[in-house]
Scaffold this motif. Structure first.
Motif, PDB file in Angstrom:
ATOM      1  N   ALA A  34      -4.033  -3.528  -2.446  1.00  0.00           N
ATOM      2  CA  ALA A  34      -3.314  -4.416  -1.529  1.00  0.00           C
ATOM      3  C   ALA A  34      -2.348  -5.325  -2.293  1.00  0.00           C
ATOM      4  O   ALA A  34      -1.204  -5.523  -1.864  1.00  0.00           O
ATOM      5  CB  ALA A  34      -4.312  -5.252  -0.730  1.00  0.00           C
ATOM      6  N   VAL A  35      -2.788  -5.864  -3.416  1.00  0.00           N
ATOM      7  CA  VAL A  35      -1.924  -6.734  -4.216  1.00  0.00           C
ATOM      8  C   VAL A  35      -0.718  -5.958  -4.737  1.00  0.00           C
ATOM      9  O   VAL A  35       0.431  -6.438  -4.684  1.00  0.00           O
ATOM     10  CB  VAL A  35      -2.726  -7.355  -5.372  1.00  0.00           C
ATOM     11  CG1 VAL A  35      -1.795  -8.068  -6.350  1.00  0.00           C
ATOM     12  CG2 VAL A  35      -3.768  -8.329  -4.832  1.00  0.00           C
ATOM     13  N   ILE A  36      -0.963  -4.742  -5.233  1.00  0.00           N
ATOM     14  CA  ILE A  36       0.147  -3.923  -5.738  1.00  0.00           C
ATOM     15  C   ILE A  36       1.138  -3.620  -4.619  1.00  0.00           C
ATOM     16  O   ILE A  36       2.365  -3.686  -4.807  1.00  0.00           O
ATOM     17  CB  ILE A  36      -0.394  -2.614  -6.346  1.00  0.00           C
ATOM     18  CG1 ILE A  36      -1.184  -2.910  -7.624  1.00  0.00           C
ATOM     19  CG2 ILE A  36       0.748  -1.650  -6.651  1.00  0.00           C
ATOM     20  CD1 ILE A  36      -1.844  -1.700  -8.230  1.00  0.00           C
ATOM     21  N   THR A  83       0.871   1.728   0.305  1.00  0.00           N
ATOM     22  CA  THR A  83      -0.209   1.270  -0.565  1.00  0.00           C
ATOM     23  C   THR A  83      -1.100   0.257   0.138  1.00  0.00           C
ATOM     24  O   THR A  83      -2.329   0.301   0.035  1.00  0.00           O
ATOM     25  CB  THR A  83       0.371   0.653  -1.848  1.00  0.00           C
ATOM     26  OG1 THR A  83       1.238   1.599  -2.492  1.00  0.00           O
ATOM     27  CG2 THR A  83      -0.736   0.270  -2.826  1.00  0.00           C
ATOM     28  N   VAL A  84      -0.491  -0.662   0.896  1.00  0.00           N
ATOM     29  CA  VAL A  84      -1.284  -1.634   1.662  1.00  0.00           C
ATOM     30  C   VAL A  84      -2.120  -0.929   2.726  1.00  0.00           C
ATOM     31  O   VAL A  84      -3.287  -1.271   2.945  1.00  0.00           O
ATOM     32  CB  VAL A  84      -0.354  -2.689   2.311  1.00  0.00           C
ATOM     33  CG1 VAL A  84      -1.143  -3.593   3.245  1.00  0.00           C
ATOM     34  CG2 VAL A  84       0.324  -3.527   1.224  1.00  0.00           C
ATOM     35  N   ASP A  96       8.961  -7.494  -4.226  1.00  0.00           N
ATOM     36  CA  ASP A  96       9.916  -7.250  -5.296  1.00  0.00           C
ATOM     37  C   ASP A  96      11.085  -6.391  -4.802  1.00  0.00           C
ATOM     38  O   ASP A  96      12.218  -6.550  -5.266  1.00  0.00           O
ATOM     39  CB  ASP A  96       9.206  -6.561  -6.460  1.00  0.00           C
ATOM     40  CG  ASP A  96      10.060  -6.533  -7.713  1.00  0.00           C
ATOM     41  OD1 ASP A  96      10.461  -7.614  -8.188  1.00  0.00           O
ATOM     42  OD2 ASP A  96      10.337  -5.426  -8.227  1.00  0.00           O
ATOM     43  N   ALA A 119      -8.689  -4.324  -2.956  1.00  0.00           N
ATOM     44  CA  ALA A 119      -7.944  -5.567  -3.188  1.00  0.00           C
ATOM     45  C   ALA A 119      -6.803  -5.351  -4.182  1.00  0.00           C
ATOM     46  O   ALA A 119      -5.690  -5.854  -3.991  1.00  0.00           O
ATOM     47  CB  ALA A 119      -8.889  -6.661  -3.690  1.00  0.00           C
ATOM     48  N   VAL A 120      -7.065  -4.584  -5.238  1.00  0.00           N
ATOM     49  CA  VAL A 120      -6.019  -4.302  -6.233  1.00  0.00           C
ATOM     50  C   VAL A 120      -4.881  -3.515  -5.585  1.00  0.00           C
ATOM     51  O   VAL A 120      -3.691  -3.810  -5.804  1.00  0.00           O
ATOM     52  CB  VAL A 120      -6.608  -3.527  -7.421  1.00  0.00           C
ATOM     53  CG1 VAL A 120      -5.502  -3.043  -8.354  1.00  0.00           C
ATOM     54  CG2 VAL A 120      -7.578  -4.407  -8.195  1.00  0.00           C
ATOM     55  N   VAL A 138       1.722  -5.381  -1.822  1.00  0.00           N
ATOM     56  CA  VAL A 138       2.448  -6.586  -1.429  1.00  0.00           C
ATOM     57  C   VAL A 138       3.499  -6.940  -2.480  1.00  0.00           C
ATOM     58  O   VAL A 138       4.653  -7.282  -2.145  1.00  0.00           O
ATOM     59  CB  VAL A 138       1.469  -7.749  -1.216  1.00  0.00           C
ATOM     60  CG1 VAL A 138       2.223  -9.062  -1.035  1.00  0.00           C
ATOM     61  CG2 VAL A 138       0.572  -7.487  -0.011  1.00  0.00           C
ATOM     62  N   VAL A 139       3.134  -6.858  -3.753  1.00  0.00           N
ATOM     63  CA  VAL A 139       4.094  -7.164  -4.821  1.00  0.00           C
ATOM     64  C   VAL A 139       5.269  -6.189  -4.781  1.00  0.00           C
ATOM     65  O   VAL A 139       6.432  -6.580  -4.978  1.00  0.00           O
ATOM     66  CB  VAL A 139       3.390  -7.118  -6.191  1.00  0.00           C
ATOM     67  CG1 VAL A 139       4.403  -7.191  -7.323  1.00  0.00           C
ATOM     68  CG2 VAL A 139       2.394  -8.263  -6.315  1.00  0.00           C
ATOM     69  N   THR A 140       4.983  -4.923  -4.511  1.00  0.00           N
ATOM     70  CA  THR A 140       6.053  -3.929  -4.430  1.00  0.00           C
ATOM     71  C   THR A 140       7.021  -4.241  -3.299  1.00  0.00           C
ATOM     72  O   THR A 140       8.250  -4.165  -3.462  1.00  0.00           O
ATOM     73  CB  THR A 140       5.458  -2.525  -4.231  1.00  0.00           C
ATOM     74  OG1 THR A 140       4.567  -2.217  -5.308  1.00  0.00           O
ATOM     75  CG2 THR A 140       6.552  -1.471  -4.174  1.00  0.00           C
ATOM     76  N   ALA A 183      -5.077   0.604   1.149  1.00  0.00           N
ATOM     77  CA  ALA A 183      -6.062  -0.429   0.819  1.00  0.00           C
ATOM     78  C   ALA A 183      -6.899  -0.797   2.050  1.00  0.00           C
ATOM     79  O   ALA A 183      -8.123  -0.944   1.962  1.00  0.00           O
ATOM     80  CB  ALA A 183      -5.364  -1.664   0.255  1.00  0.00           C
TER      81      ALA A 183
END
Length: 199
Positions: free
Chosen positions: A54-56, A89-90, A63, A51-52, A58-60, A93
């Motif tokens: 995936a969040v990183i 990264t996604v 952004d 989950a962490v 998506v944020v990347t 994940a």
């Protein structure tokens, strides 16, 4: 053999057969229990790591969409780098989540150069944390070319490398090269600090 003897032995044989094999529902229940027991346990903490990641990712990606267009003659847009890293990264994940659901577990480090019985080296961790804090505090003033070299040399020294001059030279090559790679190659400005106008 008489009929009486035959009749006397039949129940015993049937009873022994039943006791050896057990009732059908008991055997099926036992088999299901064994299959459930043999199924690998799921390490649910790996779902948290997935989950962490995936969040990183998506944020990347999100952004990166806000980055500027870069230079007009630039072949690779600045956002492309962020899109690739975020998407990868996604994907990692998702693969981790699938592997976790299948029961895969990460194995502990068993390398010859790792002593699993040794506790955490807090002194080394504190030294690395100090190098990172100094990098964040000085990057706007000194610029990445200088701070990057100090970051590499400081981290290598904290980890036990005592070749100070070589560490600084290697760090300088990496930091200056990465500065030109981001600024010229991707059009992403990185602080030049005191070397502004020289680089």
């Amino acid at each position: 053999m008489s009929a009486a003897d035959d009749a006397g032995t039949r129940p015993a044989t049937a009873t022994g057969s039943t006791a050896a094999g057990g009732p059908p529902h008991a055997r099926s229940s036992s088999g299901a229990h064994d299959r459930a027991h043999d199924r690998p346990a799921v390490d649910r903490t790996q779902y948290g790591l997935a989950a962490v990641l995936a969040v990183i990712g998506v944020v990347t990606v999100v952004d990166s969409a806000g980055l500027g267009p870069g230079f007009a003659d630039q072949v690779v847009r600045p956002a492309a780098f962020g899109y690739v890293i975020g998407s990868a990264t996604v994907l990692l994940a998702l693969l981790l989540a699938v592997a976790t659901a299948r029961g895969d577990r990460a194995e502990g480090e068993a390398g010859e150069d790792v002593d699993l019985a040794t506790g955490t080296d807090w002194r080394t961790l504190a030294g690395l944390a100090g190098v990172l804090v100094a990098t964040v505090a000085l990057i706007d003033w000194l610029g990445w070319a200088i701070v990057g070299a100090l970051l590499f040399a400081g981290a290598a020294t904290v980890l036990g490398n005592r070749h100070w001059v070589r560490n600084l030279l290697v760090g300088a090559v990496l930091s200056v090269g990465s500065w030109y790679g981001f600024y010229v190659g991707l059009g992403i400005p990185i602080p030049a600090g005191v070397l502004d106008g020289i680089l």
